[in-house]
Design a protein around this motif. Structure first.
Motif, PDB file in Angstrom:
ATOM      1  N   HIS A 194       0.819  -1.214   0.000  1.00 21.22           N
ATOM      2  CA  HIS A 194       0.000   0.000   0.000  1.00 21.22           C
ATOM      3  C   HIS A 194       0.858   1.273   0.000  1.00 21.22           C
ATOM      4  CE1 HIS A 194      -3.805  -1.980   0.304  1.00 21.22           C
ATOM      5  NE2 HIS A 194      -3.556  -2.538   1.476  1.00 21.22           N
ATOM      6  N   SER A 195       2.054   1.181   0.564  1.00 18.66           N
ATOM      7  CA  SER A 195       2.865   2.384   0.795  1.00 18.66           C
ATOM      8  C   SER A 195       3.903   2.648  -0.281  1.00 18.66           C
ATOM      9  CB  SER A 195       3.579   2.269   2.155  1.00 18.66           C
ATOM     10  OG  SER A 195       2.664   2.052   3.191  1.00 18.66           O
ATOM     11  N   TRP A 196       4.243   1.638  -1.075  1.00 21.13           N
ATOM     12  CA  TRP A 196       5.359   1.791  -2.003  1.00 21.13           C
ATOM     13  C   TRP A 196       5.133   2.949  -2.989  1.00 21.13           C
ATOM     14  CZ3 TRP A 196      10.202   1.004  -2.179  1.00 21.13           C
ATOM     15  CH2 TRP A 196      10.903   1.056  -3.387  1.00 21.13           C
ATOM     16  N   GLY A 197       3.956   3.003  -3.589  1.00 19.86           N
ATOM     17  CA  GLY A 197       3.675   4.084  -4.539  1.00 19.86           C
ATOM     18  C   GLY A 197       3.734   5.444  -3.874  1.00 19.86           C
ATOM     19  N   ALA A 198       3.222   5.528  -2.645  1.00 18.62           N
ATOM     20  CA  ALA A 198       3.250   6.798  -1.911  1.00 18.62           C
ATOM     21  C   ALA A 198       4.677   7.252  -1.659  1.00 18.62           C
ATOM     22  CB  ALA A 198       2.502   6.656  -0.577  1.00 18.62           C
ATOM     23  N   MET A 199       5.582   6.305  -1.424  1.00 18.30           N
ATOM     24  CA  MET A 199       6.980   6.652  -1.137  1.00 18.30           C
ATOM     25  C   MET A 199       7.626   7.370  -2.316  1.00 18.30           C
ATOM     26  SD  MET A 199       8.434   3.279   0.835  1.00 18.30           S
ATOM     27  CE  MET A 199       7.543   2.538   2.218  1.00 18.30           C
ATOM     28  N   TRP A 200       7.520   6.794  -3.527  1.00 13.51           N
ATOM     29  CA  TRP A 200       8.222   7.428  -4.646  1.00 13.51           C
ATOM     30  C   TRP A 200       7.497   8.670  -5.148  1.00 13.51           C
ATOM     31  CZ3 TRP A 200       5.918   7.923  -9.347  1.00 13.51           C
ATOM     32  CH2 TRP A 200       4.929   7.014  -9.712  1.00 13.51           C
ATOM     33  N   ARG A 201       6.159   8.680  -5.054  1.00 12.70           N
ATOM     34  CA  ARG A 201       5.436   9.893  -5.479  1.00 12.70           C
ATOM     35  C   ARG A 201       5.766  11.070  -4.559  1.00 12.70           C
ATOM     36  NH1 ARG A 201       1.324   6.082  -7.052  1.00 12.70           N
ATOM     37  NH2 ARG A 201       0.515   5.986  -4.927  1.00 12.70           N
ATOM     38  N   ALA A 221       1.989  16.669  -0.505  1.00  5.89           N
ATOM     39  CA  ALA A 221       2.164  15.254  -0.836  1.00  5.89           C
ATOM     40  C   ALA A 221       1.062  14.403  -0.208  1.00  5.89           C
ATOM     41  CB  ALA A 221       3.538  14.772  -0.361  1.00  5.89           C
ATOM     42  N   TYR A 222       0.688  14.727   1.021  1.00  6.70           N
ATOM     43  CA  TYR A 222      -0.370  13.976   1.715  1.00  6.70           C
ATOM     44  C   TYR A 222      -1.697  14.104   0.961  1.00  6.70           C
ATOM     45  CZ  TYR A 222      -3.586  12.603   5.479  1.00  6.70           C
ATOM     46  OH  TYR A 222      -4.576  11.999   6.219  1.00  6.70           O
ATOM     47  N   ASP A 223      -2.024  15.336   0.554  1.00 12.09           N
ATOM     48  CA  ASP A 223      -3.283  15.547  -0.149  1.00 12.09           C
ATOM     49  C   ASP A 223      -3.266  14.886  -1.527  1.00 12.09           C
ATOM     50  OD1 ASP A 223      -5.925  17.131  -0.099  1.00 12.09           O
ATOM     51  OD2 ASP A 223      -5.051  17.720  -2.012  1.00 12.09           O
ATOM     52  N   ALA A 224      -2.110  14.948  -2.208  1.00 13.86           N
ATOM     53  CA  ALA A 224      -1.999  14.301  -3.527  1.00 13.86           C
ATOM     54  C   ALA A 224      -2.220  12.797  -3.396  1.00 13.86           C
ATOM     55  CB  ALA A 224      -0.623  14.585  -4.132  1.00 13.86           C
ATOM     56  N   GLU A 225      -1.637  12.201  -2.356  1.00 17.00           N
ATOM     57  CA  GLU A 225      -1.801  10.758  -2.155  1.00 17.00           C
ATOM     58  C   GLU A 225      -3.244  10.422  -1.807  1.00 17.00           C
ATOM     59  OE1 GLU A 225      -0.523   7.103  -2.660  1.00 17.00           O
ATOM     60  OE2 GLU A 225       0.722   8.897  -2.939  1.00 17.00           O
ATOM     61  N   LYS A 226      -3.882  11.285  -1.044  1.00 13.75           N
ATOM     62  CA  LYS A 226      -5.283  11.070  -0.681  1.00 13.75           C
ATOM     63  C   LYS A 226      -6.172  11.053  -1.923  1.00 13.75           C
ATOM     64  CE  LYS A 226      -8.948  13.019   2.250  1.00 13.75           C
ATOM     65  NZ  LYS A 226      -9.287  14.118   3.196  1.00 13.75           N
ATOM     66  N   LYS A 227      -5.856  11.936  -2.886  1.00 12.89           N
ATOM     67  CA  LYS A 227      -6.653  11.994  -4.120  1.00 12.89           C
ATOM     68  C   LYS A 227      -6.384  10.786  -5.020  1.00 12.89           C
ATOM     69  CE  LYS A 227      -7.465  16.983  -4.577  1.00 12.89           C
ATOM     70  NZ  LYS A 227      -7.155  17.424  -3.223  1.00 12.89           N
ATOM     71  N   LEU A 284      -9.863   6.001   4.129  1.00 12.06           N
ATOM     72  CA  LEU A 284      -9.124   5.687   5.354  1.00 12.06           C
ATOM     73  C   LEU A 284      -8.247   6.835   5.826  1.00 12.06           C
ATOM     74  CD1 LEU A 284      -7.919   1.994   4.746  1.00 12.06           C
ATOM     75  CD2 LEU A 284      -9.768   2.794   6.228  1.00 12.06           C
ATOM     76  N   PHE A 285      -8.006   7.829   4.961  1.00 18.04           N
ATOM     77  CA  PHE A 285      -7.123   8.941   5.329  1.00 18.04           C
ATOM     78  C   PHE A 285      -7.745   9.728   6.481  1.00 18.04           C
ATOM     79  CE2 PHE A 285      -4.943   7.689   1.665  1.00 18.04           C
ATOM     80  CZ  PHE A 285      -3.737   8.359   1.591  1.00 18.04           C
ATOM     81  N   GLY A 286      -6.946   9.931   7.501  1.00 20.22           N
ATOM     82  CA  GLY A 286      -7.435  10.580   8.718  1.00 20.22           C
ATOM     83  C   GLY A 286      -7.951   9.585   9.736  1.00 20.22           C
ATOM     84  N   HIS A 287      -8.052   8.313   9.327  1.00 20.20           N
ATOM     85  CA  HIS A 287      -8.550   7.263  10.224  1.00 20.20           C
ATOM     86  C   HIS A 287      -7.565   6.112  10.371  1.00 20.20           C
ATOM     87  CE1 HIS A 287     -12.445   9.268  10.152  1.00 20.20           C
ATOM     88  NE2 HIS A 287     -12.354   9.305   8.836  1.00 20.20           N
ATOM     89  N   GLY A 288      -6.359   6.272   9.799  1.00 18.32           N
ATOM     90  CA  GLY A 288      -5.362   5.221   9.930  1.00 18.32           C
ATOM     91  C   GLY A 288      -4.898   4.642   8.616  1.00 18.32           C
ATOM     92  N   ALA A 289      -4.671   5.474   7.603  1.00 23.89           N
ATOM     93  CA  ALA A 289      -4.139   5.012   6.313  1.00 23.89           C
ATOM     94  C   ALA A 289      -2.617   5.014   6.384  1.00 23.89           C
ATOM     95  CB  ALA A 289      -4.616   5.916   5.177  1.00 23.89           C
ATOM     96  N   ILE A 290      -2.008   3.848   6.251  1.00 23.86           N
ATOM     97  CA  ILE A 290      -0.558   3.766   6.399  1.00 23.86           C
ATOM     98  C   ILE A 290       0.158   4.461   5.243  1.00 23.86           C
ATOM     99  CG2 ILE A 290      -0.123   1.566   5.205  1.00 23.86           C
ATOM    100  CD1 ILE A 290       1.601   0.950   7.889  1.00 23.86           C
ATOM    101  N   GLU A 291      -0.502   4.540   4.058  1.00 19.28           N
ATOM    102  CA  GLU A 291       0.111   5.270   2.945  1.00 19.28           C
ATOM    103  C   GLU A 291       0.144   6.781   3.212  1.00 19.28           C
ATOM    104  OE1 GLU A 291      -2.559   3.267   2.933  1.00 19.28           O
ATOM    105  OE2 GLU A 291      -3.805   3.613   1.144  1.00 19.28           O
ATOM    106  N   GLY A 292      -0.738   7.271   4.083  1.00 22.69           N
ATOM    107  CA  GLY A 292      -0.684   8.680   4.478  1.00 22.69           C
ATOM    108  C   GLY A 292       0.574   8.988   5.260  1.00 22.69           C
ATOM    109  N   VAL A 293       0.975   8.057   6.138  1.00 23.62           N
ATOM    110  CA  VAL A 293       2.233   8.196   6.885  1.00 23.62           C
ATOM    111  C   VAL A 293       3.414   8.164   5.926  1.00 23.62           C
ATOM    112  CG1 VAL A 293       3.706   7.128   8.653  1.00 23.62           C
ATOM    113  CG2 VAL A 293       1.230   7.154   8.962  1.00 23.62           C
ATOM    114  N   ALA A 294       3.382   7.225   4.968  1.00 25.49           N
ATOM    115  CA  ALA A 294       4.474   7.090   4.001  1.00 25.49           C
ATOM    116  C   ALA A 294       4.618   8.357   3.161  1.00 25.49           C
ATOM    117  CB  ALA A 294       4.221   5.885   3.095  1.00 25.49           C
ATOM    118  N   ALA A 295       3.497   8.933   2.727  1.00 27.33           N
ATOM    119  CA  ALA A 295       3.543  10.139   1.889  1.00 27.33           C
ATOM    120  C   ALA A 295       4.127  11.322   2.651  1.00 27.33           C
ATOM    121  CB  ALA A 295       2.142  10.473   1.390  1.00 27.33           C
ATOM    122  N   ALA A 296       3.655  11.522   3.878  1.00 25.56           N
ATOM    123  CA  ALA A 296       4.126  12.668   4.669  1.00 25.56           C
ATOM    124  C   ALA A 296       5.609  12.546   4.989  1.00 25.56           C
ATOM    125  CB  ALA A 296       3.308  12.773   5.954  1.00 25.56           C
ATOM    126  N   GLU A 297       6.046  11.359   5.420  1.00 27.48           N
ATOM    127  CA  GLU A 297       7.451  11.187   5.797  1.00 27.48           C
ATOM    128  C   GLU A 297       8.366  11.190   4.584  1.00 27.48           C
ATOM    129  OE1 GLU A 297       8.914  11.127   8.951  1.00 27.48           O
ATOM    130  OE2 GLU A 297       6.922  11.984   9.245  1.00 27.48           O
TER     131      GLU A 297
END
Length: 484
Positions: A230-237, A260-266, A273-286
């Motif tokens: 779930h997080s791999w795409g968020a990491m490189w984007r 980056a967080y908002d782009a990943e959410k879209k 799940l964003f705002g409720h525990g989406a692990i890709e949200g953590v990956a995008a922000a970091e």
């Protein structure tokens, strides 16, 4: 010896990131006197490691106890803390470390091969381009508001109002200070963030009489293959977004993480799940956080232009050695430039090795009984607020915004739009005024310059798209309610 200093800087940076409010700028400034006894290469390696190491450490308290010590950690806290409350603090911390490493390494490749070329991007930006970029970032409040659009806009307006307190950035005239000398220095946004998130969360948990942040057995300690998928795409984007925006002076990690967080959410198929525990949200922000740090070294090395406060202090370290960053630095001191860049590759690896084994230790904090953890959070919040400018005024501000954060939670107001508005306000206002001076008061300047026009049209599209999603979603909900 250089690897040792990279290791020491990584440790100090991680600790600085974990402690709320201190930040890499203060840590580098405190260590500047070392330039009198250390050779230039190890000293600059250590100070650079503190900077990007703090980005790693900042996610820890944001995820485990909802204390984003920096504005750039706010998007991490939005999903990371929810994961911690679900017993998945370990995977969230693990993904934060892995995403930081991936983004840091990818952006270092860009720094290594394209530094002089990419630095020209920063020179193409003037006040109109910066205003358009900040306006586009501000348009994210529609997405961050969720279903409470009106409340989100009210929170945004309040954030802009808070940021206006103090001295006008261009004229120096006092605004909204009511004769108070303390208010003339403005409201420090670190105190605002600590109050809204940490103290506000403690007050809510006290009211609910919770026994611990997570009361059951922790389910996982490290990310699963599903989490990585779930997080791999968020990491490189997020690496791409963070790196290219990091080239722009003034475009700090606090801005790029939200974008980056908002782009990943879209983009995400799991946007609900964003705002409720989406692990890709953590990956995008970091990922964006660390990519921005590496991107900031491009204009610093190539033109001597710091992209943020921490790099401005690091520039001071260069100056104390009689080194002038710029095009000639690569020709006159290639050993320094390439040694520092090589140390950043090793530093990212050191930070990954340091942080992954500590995931279990940090995740256990969520199991500490809340009657013990709550007062500790308040104590660290007070220390963090005071340590920014060493003013008791900042502590009172944090406590005041803690009460405001509690009330906003109770009334259903989103916190993220207020934080984003507070972070963007000064640069938004400064670039707007400078642009209008350049154009003799004509707003057409934002649409006649190609880059500014592109950002403005993108912002308009994002606003229209966000409003359409809001109202179409609301119409669907009303139709469902009527059918029930």
């Amino acid at each position: 010896m250089n690897i040792l200093y990279a290791f020491l800087g990584s440790i100090v940076g991680t600790l600085v990131g974990v402690l709320p409010g201190i930040g890499p700028t203060s840590a580098i400034a405190i260590l500047l006197p070392l330039t009198t006894i250390l050779p230039p290469i190890p000293a600059i390696i250590m100070m650079a490691a503190i900077y990007y190491g703090a980005m790693y450490g900042g996610s820890t308290t944001a995820i485990v106890v909802n204390i984003p010590g920096e504005a750039s950690s706010v998007p991490t806290a939005m999903d990371g803390y929810q994961l911690a409350r679900q017993g998945r603090g370990g995977p969230a911390l693990g993904i934060a470390a892995i995403s930081s490493f991936v983004a840091g390494t990818l952006s270092l490749v860009g720094l290594t091969f394209f530094a002089p070329l990419l630095a020209n991007v920063a020179l193409a930006f003037g006040p109109p381009e910066y205003f358009a970029l900040m306006f586009m970032a501000l348009s994210l409040v529609i997405s961050l508001s969720g279903k409470a659009l009106l409340k989100g806009l009210i929170a945004t307006a309040l954030g802009l109002l808070v940021a206006m307190i103090g001295l006008d950035p261009l004229t120096g005239e006092a605004r909204l200070t009511f004769g108070s000398v303390s208010l003339m220095a403005g409201i420090n946004f670190i105190s605002v963030i600590i109050g809204l998130f940490a103290i506000g969360e403690v007050l809510i948990n006290v009211e609910r009489a919770v026994a611990a942040i997570y009361e059951n057995k922790i389910r996982d300690w490290l990310p699963t293959l599903e989490d990585l998928k779930h997080s791999w795409g968020a990491m490189w984007r997020s690496s791409i977004i963070g790196f290219f925006l990091g080239l722009l002076p003034g475009c700090s990690p606090a801005v790029t993480t939200f974008i980056a967080y908002d782009a990943e959410k879209k983009i995400s198929k799991r946007s609900h799940l964003f705002g409720h525990g989406a692990i890709e949200g953590v990956a995008a922000a970091e990922g964006a956080n660390n990519a921005t740090c590496s991107g900031g070294f491009v204009p610093l090395f190539s033109f001597g232009i710091p992209s943020g406060p921490a790099l401005a202090v690091l520039l001071g370290g260069f100056m104390m050695y009689g080194l002038q960053p710029g095009p000639m630095l690569f020709k006159e001191n290639p050993d320094l430039v390439w040694t520092v860049i090589a140390s950043m590759y090793l530093g990212n690896l050191i930070l990954l090795i340091l942080n992954l084994p500590l995931v279990g230790l940090w995740a256990r904090i969520a199991l500490i009984p809340f009657p013990i953890l709550g007062p500790m959070i308040i104590l660290f919040s007070v220390i963090g607020a005071y340590s920014v400018r060493f003013l008791m005024f900042d502590v009172w501000v944090a406590l005041l915004f803690g009460i405001l954060g509690y009330l906003m939670r109770k009334l259903g107001f989103p916190l993220a739009p207020m934080v984003l508005a507070t972070v963007l306000a000064q640069m938004l206002e400064t670039s707007l005024k400078q642009s209008l001076v350049l154009s003799s008061g004509s707003p057409l300047i934002f649409f006649t310059r190609p880059i500014a026009a592109a950002f403005m049209f993108l912002a308009i599209i994002m606003i229209v798209w966000g409003l359409w999603l809001q109202f179409s979603g609301r119409s669907a909900q009303l139709a469902a309610d009527e059918s029930d």
